[in-house]
Every structure is written in structure tokens, then in C-alpha cells.
Scaffold this motif. Sequence first.
Motif, PDB file in Angstrom:
ATOM      1  N   ALA A 135       0.826  -1.205   0.000  1.00  0.00           N
ATOM      2  CA  ALA A 135       0.000   0.000   0.000  1.00  0.00           C
ATOM      3  C   ALA A 135       0.863   1.260   0.000  1.00  0.00           C
ATOM      4  O   ALA A 135       0.615   2.195  -0.778  1.00  0.00           O
ATOM      5  N   SER A 136       1.902   1.301   0.853  1.00  0.00           N
ATOM      6  CA  SER A 136       2.692   2.533   0.931  1.00  0.00           C
ATOM      7  C   SER A 136       3.510   2.733  -0.344  1.00  0.00           C
ATOM      8  O   SER A 136       3.641   3.853  -0.840  1.00  0.00           O
ATOM      9  N   ALA A 137       4.019   1.635  -0.925  1.00  0.00           N
ATOM     10  CA  ALA A 137       4.787   1.756  -2.166  1.00  0.00           C
ATOM     11  C   ALA A 137       3.893   2.235  -3.295  1.00  0.00           C
ATOM     12  O   ALA A 137       4.285   3.069  -4.118  1.00  0.00           O
ATOM     13  N   MET A 138       2.659   1.723  -3.296  1.00  0.00           N
ATOM     14  CA  MET A 138       1.721   2.125  -4.337  1.00  0.00           C
ATOM     15  C   MET A 138       1.391   3.613  -4.208  1.00  0.00           C
ATOM     16  O   MET A 138       1.345   4.347  -5.202  1.00  0.00           O
ATOM     17  N   ALA A 139       1.188   4.066  -2.992  1.00  0.00           N
ATOM     18  CA  ALA A 139       0.873   5.479  -2.751  1.00  0.00           C
ATOM     19  C   ALA A 139       1.973   6.382  -3.300  1.00  0.00           C
ATOM     20  O   ALA A 139       1.716   7.339  -4.033  1.00  0.00           O
ATOM     21  N   VAL A 140       3.220   6.023  -2.962  1.00  0.00           N
ATOM     22  CA  VAL A 140       4.361   6.838  -3.381  1.00  0.00           C
ATOM     23  C   VAL A 140       4.462   6.848  -4.910  1.00  0.00           C
ATOM     24  O   VAL A 140       4.645   7.891  -5.542  1.00  0.00           O
ATOM     25  N   ASP A 141       4.287   5.683  -5.498  1.00  0.00           N
ATOM     26  CA  ASP A 141       4.447   5.546  -6.938  1.00  0.00           C
ATOM     27  C   ASP A 141       3.373   6.304  -7.717  1.00  0.00           C
ATOM     28  O   ASP A 141       3.672   7.024  -8.666  1.00  0.00           O
ATOM     29  N   VAL A 142       2.133   6.140  -7.285  1.00  0.00           N
ATOM     30  CA  VAL A 142       1.029   6.782  -8.005  1.00  0.00           C
ATOM     31  C   VAL A 142       1.181   8.304  -7.943  1.00  0.00           C
ATOM     32  O   VAL A 142       1.017   9.007  -8.951  1.00  0.00           O
TER      33      VAL A 142
ATOM     34  N   GLU B  97       4.381  13.837 -12.209  1.00  0.00           N
ATOM     35  CA  GLU B  97       5.363  13.874 -13.283  1.00  0.00           C
ATOM     36  C   GLU B  97       4.704  14.072 -14.643  1.00  0.00           C
ATOM     37  O   GLU B  97       5.288  14.671 -15.530  1.00  0.00           O
ATOM     38  N   SER B  98       3.480  13.553 -14.769  1.00  0.00           N
ATOM     39  CA  SER B  98       2.837  13.557 -16.091  1.00  0.00           C
ATOM     40  C   SER B  98       2.724  14.990 -16.591  1.00  0.00           C
ATOM     41  O   SER B  98       2.452  15.912 -15.839  1.00  0.00           O
ATOM     42  N   GLU B  99       2.918  15.155 -17.876  1.00  0.00           N
ATOM     43  CA  GLU B  99       3.050  16.479 -18.475  1.00  0.00           C
ATOM     44  C   GLU B  99       1.783  17.309 -18.347  1.00  0.00           C
ATOM     45  O   GLU B  99       1.836  18.490 -18.072  1.00  0.00           O
ATOM     46  N   LYS B 100       0.662  16.667 -18.569  1.00  0.00           N
ATOM     47  CA  LYS B 100      -0.563  17.455 -18.698  1.00  0.00           C
ATOM     48  C   LYS B 100      -0.923  18.170 -17.382  1.00  0.00           C
ATOM     49  O   LYS B 100      -0.859  17.603 -16.300  1.00  0.00           O
ATOM     50  N   GLU B 101      -1.265  19.412 -17.532  1.00  0.00           N
ATOM     51  CA  GLU B 101      -1.805  20.179 -16.411  1.00  0.00           C
ATOM     52  C   GLU B 101      -3.292  19.887 -16.391  1.00  0.00           C
ATOM     53  O   GLU B 101      -3.999  20.151 -17.353  1.00  0.00           O
ATOM     54  N   ASP B 102      -3.781  19.322 -15.322  1.00  0.00           N
ATOM     55  CA  ASP B 102      -5.194  18.948 -15.332  1.00  0.00           C
ATOM     56  C   ASP B 102      -6.055  20.081 -14.792  1.00  0.00           C
ATOM     57  O   ASP B 102      -5.587  21.013 -14.180  1.00  0.00           O
ATOM     58  N   SER B 103      -7.323  19.956 -15.036  1.00  0.00           N
ATOM     59  CA  SER B 103      -8.236  21.034 -14.670  1.00  0.00           C
ATOM     60  C   SER B 103      -8.672  20.950 -13.217  1.00  0.00           C
ATOM     61  O   SER B 103      -9.291  21.857 -12.692  1.00  0.00           O
TER      62      SER B 103
ATOM     63  N   ARG C  47      -3.446  19.962  -7.840  1.00  0.00           N
ATOM     64  CA  ARG C  47      -2.928  18.806  -8.570  1.00  0.00           C
ATOM     65  C   ARG C  47      -2.359  17.772  -7.604  1.00  0.00           C
ATOM     66  O   ARG C  47      -2.543  16.569  -7.764  1.00  0.00           O
ATOM     67  N   LEU C  48      -1.686  18.262  -6.588  1.00  0.00           N
ATOM     68  CA  LEU C  48      -1.127  17.353  -5.595  1.00  0.00           C
ATOM     69  C   LEU C  48      -2.252  16.625  -4.859  1.00  0.00           C
ATOM     70  O   LEU C  48      -2.172  15.438  -4.572  1.00  0.00           O
ATOM     71  N   LYS C  49      -3.323  17.356  -4.607  1.00  0.00           N
ATOM     72  CA  LYS C  49      -4.475  16.749  -3.945  1.00  0.00           C
ATOM     73  C   LYS C  49      -5.086  15.658  -4.837  1.00  0.00           C
ATOM     74  O   LYS C  49      -5.433  14.580  -4.349  1.00  0.00           O
ATOM     75  N   ASN C  50      -5.186  15.957  -6.129  1.00  0.00           N
ATOM     76  CA  ASN C  50      -5.693  14.949  -7.072  1.00  0.00           C
ATOM     77  C   ASN C  50      -4.811  13.709  -7.078  1.00  0.00           C
ATOM     78  O   ASN C  50      -5.303  12.579  -7.156  1.00  0.00           O
ATOM     79  N   ALA C  51      -3.502  13.936  -6.998  1.00  0.00           N
ATOM     80  CA  ALA C  51      -2.562  12.810  -6.987  1.00  0.00           C
ATOM     81  C   ALA C  51      -2.834  11.910  -5.783  1.00  0.00           C
ATOM     82  O   ALA C  51      -2.841  10.681  -5.902  1.00  0.00           O
ATOM     83  N   VAL C  52      -3.089  12.523  -4.640  1.00  0.00           N
ATOM     84  CA  VAL C  52      -3.367  11.743  -3.430  1.00  0.00           C
ATOM     85  C   VAL C  52      -4.707  11.014  -3.568  1.00  0.00           C
ATOM     86  O   VAL C  52      -4.832   9.840  -3.193  1.00  0.00           O
ATOM     87  N   ALA C  53      -5.691  11.678  -4.147  1.00  0.00           N
ATOM     88  CA  ALA C  53      -7.001  11.052  -4.363  1.00  0.00           C
ATOM     89  C   ALA C  53      -6.847   9.825  -5.273  1.00  0.00           C
ATOM     90  O   ALA C  53      -7.456   8.777  -5.045  1.00  0.00           O
ATOM     91  N   GLN C  54      -5.998   9.969  -6.286  1.00  0.00           N
ATOM     92  CA  GLN C  54      -5.720   8.883  -7.220  1.00  0.00           C
ATOM     93  C   GLN C  54      -5.060   7.701  -6.486  1.00  0.00           C
ATOM     94  O   GLN C  54      -5.444   6.547  -6.679  1.00  0.00           O
TER      95      GLN C  54
END
Lengths: 271, 241
Positions: A46-53, A59-65, A83-90
Amino acid sequence: MQIVSSGLSDVGRVRTNNEDSFRIVEALNLFILSDGMGGEAHGEVASAMAVDVINKYCESEKEDSGATVLDEVPANISSRTRRLKNAVAQANFQIFQSAQKNPEQRGMGATITTLWLKDTLLSIAHVGDSRAYLLRNGNLQQLTNDHSLVAEQVRRGLITPQQAEESEMQSVLLRALGAHPEVEIDVDEVEIIPRDALLLCSDGLTRMVTEPEIAGALQAEMVPSAAAERLIALANENGGIDNVTVIVVRFEDDANKGWFSWMRRGSAKKD
Amino acid sequence: MAKLSLMFENKLVKEVPIGSRPVTIGRSPDNDLPVDNLAVSNYHARVYFEAGRLVVEDLDSLNGTFVNDLRVERATLHDGDSIWVGKHHIKVDATADAAIPWDTGRKTAAPKINETMVLDTKVRREMIQQAAAMGERAQFSAGRMKVATLVILSGNIDTKEFTLTNKLTVIGKSPMATVRLKGWFKPKMAAQINQRDDGYYLGTGDKVPRVNGTPITGTVRLNDGDLIEICGVRMNFIFRE
């Protein structure tokens, strides 16, 4: 501003496996720390997955809305923080899904504390009881609220911080990644100034080492890797009942560069 | 319910319960316990709950506040104590259901938990409700989190009121500062307020702020009603429900 950082993880004195994960992405000035939970090696998953996702998402180029965040976001926060919040949600959603698909992973989860710096603006996103601290002018200030039962009780004035430290309920979290398809994520922003230091750490540090000791270690060791080693040594000296992970980040004035490198040379010579 | 009884010689003058708001004592008639005596300052002392304890705090009164025989600036109160101001005294009754130490219920109820676990929503709601019920008995404003606010009293600042919602509030000229100072020689980061679980703490920046007239050393915990002075700006730290 010059940024120097270092991270270190240790299994501790009692446990046999390390469920913590961390990553420093220097190119992005992104710092991620996660403490996994759930028996039989699934905490690590779980923790490795969190860090990786989170790393991949940022890192992904696109700036999301920011459309993927369903709950309300304070209007004044920057798109970077969103965006960072979205990353955590993901990350939360992927851990949850993985646990649904693989019955042996049921009940796995993770905390997350992640910091992302752009220019001087630090974005913070956080779930669980790992912590981020800012050391400024010798004052150690916690940048995150623990989402634990005892911290909530202190906030409501039901118990004192001392009672919380002695409580047997310290391991009970109110929020973590992977427990539900959606999770409430705390976000915040802080402006960084030269000579600030940041610390990300898992609860294996904060349960073993007091805040004055942490502040002392960060002030005594100017080089992040040495500070990280010292903090882990302190946690193990005091019992090391849990995995300990720390990331230390230091910000130096460009104008101070000469002086700082001179000082580092000085300490290198001693070795 | 915990209550305070204002006594003069052996006569009861007034009785008030102690709730989530502090009980104020002083000569001015707008106090919760007005004491009509010249030896008593206008706003002499106050009594409130803090982290499960009942506390009396002297508000820099001229003639002092005494608990039993001891002059105090701040002291924890116990059932049966007497607070003396001038010739009056205030009896403390904390019997019935004053702050209940959390561990009375906890020791038997909770098994020791070593592994980290997350409460699912139902259990969590129950535990918070249980905690809130305890809080109500203990006369806390449980469930409602108090919002800390800075009210600007004087100084060159456009906004008159700031709600402290962030973990870290910066006072200074920096564009990121919550309380933004104006002027040529104002520091970028004059001081900062850190929100911790048990309250708000003011720390020095490039300047040393004064709290209630005294320059601070290191960090100090802010109390409801504190006066903060920094870089020619005066402000009040207060809690709003």
C-alpha cells in the motif's frame, strides 16, 4: 534558493518488516512519505503504491483542470496544490481498488504526507498520522494535523497532549488511504524562506522522539543526510518500536552558497 | 454542573455555572460575577476549562487573586477551593460532573492496540459521539470547533479581521503572509502563529512580538483575548464559536 534533501528509512528495533515508503523526486522538488498498514507484507504494498502513483501523477506532463476532485477545494489554493491533492485522491483510489480485487490485500492502507515546492510556494497534501514539520528561526512547527483518534480528542479539548502521548489508542486512525473509494485530504500552502528546514516523518519517529529533541537534531546537523541519520538513531535509542522514516530538506540562500559550501568542506575534512 | 458561588462574609451574592465560555470576575458590571469593591480591579480574573481542568487566571489585577491562601497568576482549581478577590470569595463547586478524565472510561473499554488500524465510518461516528457526550457533561463546546480570529485594533492594515484557518499564519510583508504588513522597513516574516492540536502558538520571526505588553521568548500559547503588538500593529486574538 538552493535545496538540499535526504531521506532515510529504518525497520526499527522491534518489527521485522518495513512498511514505510518514501521518495524524493529532485527534478520536481517533490517529497513523498507513506506509512503502510495491514498484515502480511501488504502494508508495504500500500505505501509503495501510494508513493508511486503520486510520483507518476505529478510527473505527467498534462496540467489537469482539477475536475477529478469531487469535494470542495478552498478557492485560494493554487492549481499546483490542487494537482497534488488529485494525486493523493488517485493513490487512495488505486489502493482501494487493488484491495478489492485481491482478497489477500483486504484491509491494507497507508498514510500519506507529501510536499511539492514550486519557486517558494510549498504545497502540502496529507492523510493519516505521518507528519510534516517546518523548522524556522529555531521553532519547530507542525504543518499537518494528525488524523488519529487521540489528536482529534485533543483538538476537542477532551484530553491533554500528555494524556494523548500515554494513550493506548495512539494507533487508531480516523483517515487513511485505501479504506474507502474516497478520502478527505488536507491541503495547505506555506511560503518557504531561505534557512527554513522541512522534515517529513512517520509516526515511528514522533512516538519515540520528542519535538525538542527533533528540533535539536535538525539544528545540530546542518547537512540533511547527517540530520536524517541522527533522527533515526534517536528513535532507535529510545526503543524503536516501529519503522522510522524521515526526509530532511534544507533551503539555503544563493548568496550564502559560498559560505555554505565552505562549511560543508570543513565538515568533510573532519571525516 | 460545575459552578462558582460569589460569597461576601457568609452570604451568597451570586451563583453562575461554568460553561464553554470563561467566567469573568471584576468590579465592572459587565462581568459574569461583578464584585462591587474598590479593592477589585475592573477585570480582575477569569475562570475557564482548559484541557479538562478548571483554571483561574489573574488578569494583572492590582491587588491579586488568591486561591485558598496563595496568591496566584494562574492555577488549577479543585472542588472546594476558594478564590479570594478583595474581601469577597468565590467557592468552587466542581463536584457533579466537572471534567471527567478520559481514562476513567478508557482503561476497561479499550484493548491495547499495537497495529495501526483505521476506524470505519460507523465505529468512528460512535467514538466521536461518545467523546462528544463526555465533552458536554464536562461543559466543553464539544463538536463545535472554536475558530481563532485576529482582530486588528490599530495599524496600517486593510483587512480588519483574519480567521486563522491555516496551520501556519505568517504576519509580515511577504505576499504570502496572511496578515500583510505595509511599509518600507517592515520585515517579510515578522512573526508566525502555528495551530497545534491543543491551541495556537505565536513564535518570533524577524521581530519579537509582544503579548499583553511582554516581549515573547521562543513560542507562547495564545489565550482568548490576548493583545499582540508587532511592527506598530495591535491586534486581539480571540476565539469565535
